[in-house]
Design a protein around this motif. Sequence first.
Motif, PDB file in Angstrom:
ATOM      1  N   TYR A   1      14.562   0.172   4.783  1.00 21.32           N
ATOM      2  CA  TYR A   1      13.691  -1.000   4.734  1.00 21.32           C
ATOM      3  C   TYR A   1      12.404  -0.647   5.457  1.00 21.32           C
ATOM      4  CZ  TYR A   1      18.108  -3.317   3.641  1.00 21.32           C
ATOM      5  OH  TYR A   1      19.304  -3.677   3.066  1.00 21.32           O
ATOM      6  N   HIS A   2      11.378  -1.507   5.317  1.00 20.20           N
ATOM      7  CA  HIS A   2      10.111  -1.294   6.002  1.00 20.20           C
ATOM      8  C   HIS A   2       9.602  -2.615   6.550  1.00 20.20           C
ATOM      9  CE1 HIS A   2      10.269   2.365   3.567  1.00 20.20           C
ATOM     10  NE2 HIS A   2       9.470   2.875   4.475  1.00 20.20           N
TER      11      HIS A   2
ATOM     12  N   PRO B   1       0.849  -1.197   0.000  1.00 16.97           N
ATOM     13  CA  PRO B   1       0.000   0.000   0.000  1.00 16.97           C
ATOM     14  C   PRO B   1       0.886   1.249   0.000  1.00 16.97           C
ATOM     15  CG  PRO B   1       0.061  -0.966   2.183  1.00 16.97           C
ATOM     16  CD  PRO B   1       0.811  -1.904   1.273  1.00 16.97           C
ATOM     17  N   GLY B   2       0.328   2.384  -0.355  1.00 14.47           N
ATOM     18  CA  GLY B   2       1.088   3.630  -0.373  1.00 14.47           C
ATOM     19  C   GLY B   2       1.353   4.188   1.016  1.00 14.47           C
ATOM     20  N   TRP B   3       0.773   3.602   2.035  1.00 16.21           N
ATOM     21  CA  TRP B   3       0.898   4.064   3.419  1.00 16.21           C
ATOM     22  C   TRP B   3       1.350   2.904   4.286  1.00 16.21           C
ATOM     23  CZ3 TRP B   3      -2.030   0.626   5.901  1.00 16.21           C
ATOM     24  CH2 TRP B   3      -3.058   0.029   5.185  1.00 16.21           C
ATOM     25  N   GLY B   4       1.685   3.203   5.514  1.00 18.50           N
ATOM     26  CA  GLY B   4       1.972   2.159   6.500  1.00 18.50           C
ATOM     27  C   GLY B   4       3.398   1.665   6.485  1.00 18.50           C
ATOM     28  N   GLY B   5       3.624   0.661   7.288  1.00 12.68           N
ATOM     29  CA  GLY B   5       4.970   0.116   7.428  1.00 12.68           C
ATOM     30  C   GLY B   5       5.801   0.937   8.391  1.00 12.68           C
ATOM     31  N   SER B   6       6.706   0.275   9.063  1.00 15.24           N
ATOM     32  CA  SER B   6       7.621   0.952   9.977  1.00 15.24           C
ATOM     33  C   SER B   6       8.981   1.048   9.308  1.00 15.24           C
ATOM     34  CB  SER B   6       7.750   0.161  11.281  1.00 15.24           C
ATOM     35  OG  SER B   6       6.513   0.067  11.912  1.00 15.24           O
TER      36      SER B   6
END
Length: 105
Positions: free
Chosen positions: A91-92, A77-82
Amino acid sequence: MSATFKSIKSLQPLLDRVLVQRFKAETKTATGIFLPSSATQSPLPEATVIAVGPGAPNKEGVVNPVSVKVGDRVLLPGWGGSPIKVGEEEYHLFKDAEILAKINE
């Protein structure tokens, strides 16, 4: 906020987390024209899986494994992840359920 580590090998995702590295946007077209930074600012939705966790337990306590494996190409998705920074590389970490699709070639 992002975490910074010395080595990517020191990271092992837990539960149903997936560590990915997004593809870098091209800064030059196939014909050799350099693209301005404003044209390449948004992150690309594709990434390569670097590491995966063992999976998360369901209500009965049975561990459901993650749906991707190391080396898979995925759609994010275009959003999210740390975000996680290792040296100059970024990295995410995503939950397995946040990954939109696995790209088969």
